[in-house]
Design a protein around this motif. Structure first.
Motif, short mmCIF file in Angstrom:
data_model
loop_
_atom_site.label_atom_id
_atom_site.label_comp_id
_atom_site.label_asym_id
_atom_site.label_seq_id
_atom_site.Cartn_x
_atom_site.Cartn_y
_atom_site.Cartn_z
N THR A 1 -7.43 4.36 -1.95
CA THR A 1 -6.96 3.77 -3.20
C THR A 1 -5.85 2.74 -3.01
O THR A 1 -5.88 1.68 -3.64
N PRO A 2 -4.85 2.97 -2.15
CA PRO A 2 -3.83 1.94 -1.97
C PRO A 2 -4.41 0.59 -1.53
O PRO A 2 -3.97 -0.46 -2.02
N THR B 1 3.16 5.99 -3.06
CA THR B 1 4.29 6.62 -3.73
C THR B 1 3.99 6.86 -5.20
O THR B 1 4.29 7.94 -5.75
N LEU B 2 3.37 5.90 -5.87
CA LEU B 2 3.04 6.06 -7.28
C LEU B 2 1.99 7.15 -7.49
O LEU B 2 2.06 7.90 -8.48
N ILE B 3 1.03 7.24 -6.58
CA ILE B 3 0.03 8.31 -6.69
C ILE B 3 0.71 9.67 -6.60
O ILE B 3 0.44 10.59 -7.39
N ALA B 4 1.61 9.81 -5.63
CA ALA B 4 2.33 11.08 -5.47
C ALA B 4 3.21 11.35 -6.68
O ALA B 4 3.30 12.50 -7.16
N GLU C 1 0.82 -1.21 0.00
CA GLU C 1 0.00 0.00 0.00
C GLU C 1 0.86 1.26 0.00
O GLU C 1 0.52 2.25 -0.65
N ALA C 2 1.99 1.22 0.70
CA ALA C 2 2.91 2.36 0.69
C ALA C 2 3.47 2.60 -0.71
O ALA C 2 3.65 3.75 -1.14
N ALA C 3 3.72 1.52 -1.43
CA ALA C 3 4.22 1.66 -2.80
C ALA C 3 3.17 2.33 -3.69
O ALA C 3 3.51 3.16 -4.55
N ASP D 1 -0.56 13.61 -7.73
CA ASP D 1 -1.74 13.87 -6.92
C ASP D 1 -1.41 13.62 -5.44
O ASP D 1 -0.35 13.08 -5.10
N ASP D 2 -2.34 14.03 -4.59
CA ASP D 2 -2.15 13.92 -3.15
C ASP D 2 -2.78 12.62 -2.65
O ASP D 2 -4.01 12.48 -2.68
#
Length: 208
Positions: free
Chosen positions: A50-51, A33-36, A28-30, A40-41
């Motif tokens: 979403t994660p 990171t991809l969203i950022a 989920e942390a990965a 986006d926030d």
């Protein structure tokens, strides 16, 4: 926490993987990171969950890594009632993900074989396609893996597999060639030896 995963040592036998599987929190942390990275926030309302949703979806998309396709074909039936002609299962829908860009490719598989000493339940052929499709794939490898699994377990007199698919790595990015489809085939035994049998297979697939 490192969680051992399994993968087929070959196309059928499941064995321990030589790497550790990230736990759910790391996955989920990965995604965060991809969203950022996308711009986006990850903490805004619409993206906060979403994660979790993505990791759940990945569990479904790639469930084929933890399934043994050979096991699906182990139960066979030897009472053929004198039948020795072609068996065809056509228009098997599938979706997979390209290993190069992790975007979907979607299509249909057509599977045929000439029985040897046994036949298998028809739904099992469709499930073998599904197991291999639910992995990071190339269409060429997917075609060959389906053939190999059937050959290893059933030992038929011949196998024919055709896969037709549209790849979103071509339609959504790169070449942007909407509507382009890719066709792969592989033949063994009587299909490989006799072009007329290949043509018969293609005719049966197209006759629908």
């Amino acid at each position: 926490m490192d969680v051992p995963l399994k993968k087929p040592a070959s196309d059928g036998v499941i064995a321990p993987r030589p790497w550790a599987r990230p736990d759910r929190a790391e996955a989920e942390a990965a995604v965060r990171t991809l969203i950022a990275w996308a711009g986006d926030d990850p903490d805004r309302d619409g993206l906060r969950d979403t994660p979790r949703r993505v990791t759940e979806a990945f569990g479904e998309f790639y469930s084929g890594y933890d399934a043994d396709p050979s096991a699906l074909l182990e139960r066979t039936f030897e009472d053929l009632g004198g039948y020795d002609d072609i068996v065809v299962v056509r228009d098997i829908p599938f979706s997979s993900h390209c290993e190069h860009h992790m975007v979907p490719f979607v299509g249909k598989a057509h599977v045929a074989y000439y029985p040897g000493e046994a036949v298998v339940g028809l739904s099992k052929l469709a499930r073998v396609v599904d197991v291999y499709a639910r992995r990071l794939q190339t269409q060429e490898r997917l075609t060959g893996q389906v053939v190999a699994a059937i050959d290893e377990t059933l030992k038929p007199r011949g196998i024919a597999v055709m896969i037709e698919a549209e790849h979103q790595c071509m339609t959504l990015r790169g070449a942007h060639k909407h509507g382009a489809s890719t066709v792969t085939t592989q033949f063994t035994g009587v299909f490989r030896d006799d072009p007329a049998e290949q043509q018969r297979f293609v005719s049966l697939v197209r006759s629908g």
